[in-house]
Design an enzyme around this catalytic site. Structure first.
Site, short mmCIF file in Angstrom:
data_model
loop_
_atom_site.label_atom_id
_atom_site.label_comp_id
_atom_site.label_asym_id
_atom_site.label_seq_id
_atom_site.Cartn_x
_atom_site.Cartn_y
_atom_site.Cartn_z
N CYS A 80 0.85 -1.19 0.00
CA CYS A 80 0.00 0.00 0.00
C CYS A 80 0.88 1.23 0.00
CB CYS A 80 -0.88 -0.02 1.24
SG CYS A 80 -1.77 1.51 1.49
N GLN A 309 -15.73 -10.13 14.89
CA GLN A 309 -14.31 -10.19 14.56
C GLN A 309 -14.11 -9.83 13.10
OE1 GLN A 309 -11.80 -10.62 16.48
NE2 GLN A 309 -12.51 -11.70 18.30
N ASP A 409 -12.12 -14.75 26.99
CA ASP A 409 -11.61 -13.99 25.83
C ASP A 409 -11.70 -12.51 26.18
OD1 ASP A 409 -10.83 -13.05 23.36
OD2 ASP A 409 -12.61 -13.71 22.29
N CYS A 436 -5.87 -11.17 23.44
CA CYS A 436 -5.41 -10.26 22.39
C CYS A 436 -4.24 -9.42 22.89
CB CYS A 436 -6.55 -9.38 21.90
SG CYS A 436 -7.36 -8.47 23.21
N1 SAH Z 1 -15.35 -13.68 21.88
C1 SAH Z 1 -16.03 -12.47 21.59
C2 SAH Z 1 -15.16 -11.23 21.63
C3 SAH Z 1 -14.51 -10.94 22.90
S1 SAH Z 1 -13.80 -9.33 22.90
C4 SAH Z 1 -16.65 -12.53 20.21
O1 SAH Z 1 -16.17 -13.25 19.37
O2 SAH Z 1 -17.58 -11.80 19.95
C5 SAH Z 1 -13.96 -8.97 24.62
C6 SAH Z 1 -15.37 -8.73 25.08
O3 SAH Z 1 -15.35 -8.51 26.49
C7 SAH Z 1 -16.03 -7.49 24.49
O4 SAH Z 1 -17.23 -7.89 23.90
C8 SAH Z 1 -16.27 -6.58 25.70
O5 SAH Z 1 -17.47 -5.86 25.60
C9 SAH Z 1 -16.35 -7.57 26.82
N2 SAH Z 1 -16.02 -7.08 28.17
C10 SAH Z 1 -15.15 -6.11 28.53
N3 SAH Z 1 -15.03 -6.05 29.86
C11 SAH Z 1 -15.83 -7.02 30.38
C12 SAH Z 1 -16.11 -7.47 31.71
N4 SAH Z 1 -15.55 -6.91 32.74
N5 SAH Z 1 -16.96 -8.51 31.85
C13 SAH Z 1 -17.53 -9.11 30.78
N6 SAH Z 1 -17.31 -8.72 29.50
C14 SAH Z 1 -16.47 -7.68 29.30
#
Ligand code: SAH
Length: 481
Positions: A80, A309, A409, A436
């Protein structure tokens, strides 16, 4: 060293943000003798560069890359043309094999430095050997992409005018809010360019103005494009600083003829003076308010506002690995903490007796429930709330713990300590941690391994080629179980 002074530098490391790191022997103003650490954006490990100081602190500084004097063997020409100006990719100038190695090393080093794992315990392995001796941690090769381009299923382009007053779609330059024209991001599908051009032409023809954030006038702020990679369905949403758009229907119908995959076209009203891209009110113009994507046989509905994602292909592999690590037979009770729209939960539901998902954002839980119903999965239950509140409360009420597997996650900051404490108290035989951020992963693993768990398998995964981000899935086993 003074501002703008030029100097030579050998780059020996990369920061978490992807800047090259080098040291000069010069002592800082405090005369500590420790030398100076320089951060040089766009420089690579192995480069010898000419740099110009831009900001000088006590014992570190930032410098601009003036010229590469001797290129790193890993240096390649970015595909790019805007790679340096656009903040989206940080390491396009690094060959893909080197990127993968860099990410693997990052996970390894964080496990050792932050997690306190003994490097002699960590055994690099190919996927063939998955039996391991007691105390060994299998460090499996990173899951890279065969074709690390055009992988994003979602793109958002700000709309504006260039210096000549022509309509453009592109990205924001650096930390500023001026838009640089670029409608063919190499991480998104090629068709995006044609879609954007079609919209810009329509705006031109009907004198629809782009939004100007300095004066808070004008109409079209952003164009959001999403694609179901496995279903081929296309979604376009215009974010507008107005309550509607007179010609929206005409635009939608015409686009549908030119782009037959277009299933959903909508407007999203955002009249606030804000950096937040999306508003909350949607006006549906064509088709339903969602498109569908299919991941490993599970269908998901994605609206313009829902989180999903961005790399469908790698998500399948990442979550596939999580599923493999969970080792389900169909009899297990599983918790999926930080479940978002339930992607992992629904993958697991087909292989478990019962799945409980927990997520803090109510709208995501709504999506998760809809997705469960869409797939006829009745053994998944979703709770809205913070994992560190919901899990302890549930455990307090149940007293018993018949949980076999906990999957987490979390966002970059990792798990809250109350969440980790409760997980340890519930004592499932396996914990699968999808992360992540390798640094917070390593920190949390240190806690779990100090409280009855053994780290068994580690597998990094490249969800975002050309950026510094890396995802990792690990498997922990309860000791003596
Ligand atoms: N596995 C999920 C993505 C996870 S990303 C998927 O594929 O859709 C992390 C997620 O954690 C986000 O959706 C965010 O809103 C949530 N999150 C952040 N802090 C949190 C907490 N304290 N308790 C529960 N969920 C939380």
């Amino acid at each position: 060293m003074k501002k703008n002074e030029e100097f030579e530098l050998k780059i020996t490391d990369l920061s978490d943000e992807g800047a090259g790191i080098g040291r000069t022997s010069e002592t800082g103003p405090d005369d500590s003798g420790a030398g100076f650490i320089w951060f040089v954006k766009d420089a690579l490990i192995g480069d010898r560069v000419l740099a110009a100081a831009t900001k000088v602190k006590k014992n570190y500084g930032f410098a601009r890359l003036v010229r590469v004097l001797e290129p790193s063997p890993d240096r390649v020409q970015p595909l790019c043309q805007e790679a340096r100006r656009c903040g989206g990719c940080q390491i396009q100038q690094m060959g893909y094999a080197a990127q993968l190695k860099f990410k693997e090393d990052k996970v390894w080093n964080d496990l050792v430095r932050i997690g306190g794992f003994d490097p002699r315990q960590l055994v690099r392995t190919d996927r063939e050997i998955i039996k391991h001796a007691k105390g060994q941690i299998l460090f499996e090769p990173i899951i890279g992409m065969e074709e690390p381009w055009r992988y994003r299923n979602k793109a958002v382009y700000p709309i504006g005018r260039d210096r000549n007053g022509s309509l453009i779609a592109g990205f924001y330059a650096g930390r500023t809010h001026s838009i640089i024209s670029c409608s063919d991001c190499m991480l998104g599908p090629e068709e995006n360019r044609e879609i954007l051009q079609y919209i810009l032409d329509h705006m031109e023809r009907h004198s629809i103005s782009p939004y100007d954030e300095t004066t808070h006038t004008g109409v079209v702020r952003h164009v959001l494009i999403r694609q179901g990679v496995h279903t081929g369905e296309l979604m376009v949403c215009l974010v507008i600083n107005a309550d509607g758009l007179k010609t929206a229907r005409e635009l939608g119908e015409k686009m549908q003829k030119v782009f037959p995959a277009l299933r959903s076209f909508s407007l999203c009203v955002n009249k606030e003076r804000t950096n937040v891209i999306m508003g909350t009110r949607l006006i549906q113009i064509i088709g339903p308010g969602y498109i569908e994507e299919e991941i490993q046989g599970v269908r998901f509905r994605i609206s313009p506002l829902s989180f999903f994602q961005v790399n469908s292909l790698q998500m399948e592999r990442l979550y596939g690995t999580a599923l493999e690590f969970a080792g389900l037979t169909g009899q297990e009770t599983v918790w999926d903490l930080y479940c978002g729209v339930g992607t992992i939960s629904l993958f697991l539901a087909g292989h478990a007796k019962k799945v409980y998902g927990v997520e803090i954002i109510p709208a995501a839980i709504e999506n998760a429930k809809e997705n469960a119903a869409l797939n006829g999965l009745t053994n998944a239950v979703f709770y809205t709330g913070a994992a560190e509140d919901v899990l302890p409360r549930w455990y307090e009420e149940q007293k018993a713990s018949d949980v076999d597997v906990i999957v987490v996650d979390p966002p970059r900051k990792g798990c809250d300590i109350r969440c980790l404490e409760t997980m340890v108290a519930i004592a499932p035989s396996r914990i699968v941690y999808v992360s992540c951020d390798p640094a917070t992963l390593a920190r949390d693993l240190k806690y779990l391994c100090g409280h009855g768990y053994m780290l068994q398998r580690v597998r990094p995964c490249d969800m975002f080629p050309h950026t510094v981000h890396v995802e990792t899935v690990v498997l922990l086993q309860k000791s003596n179980s």
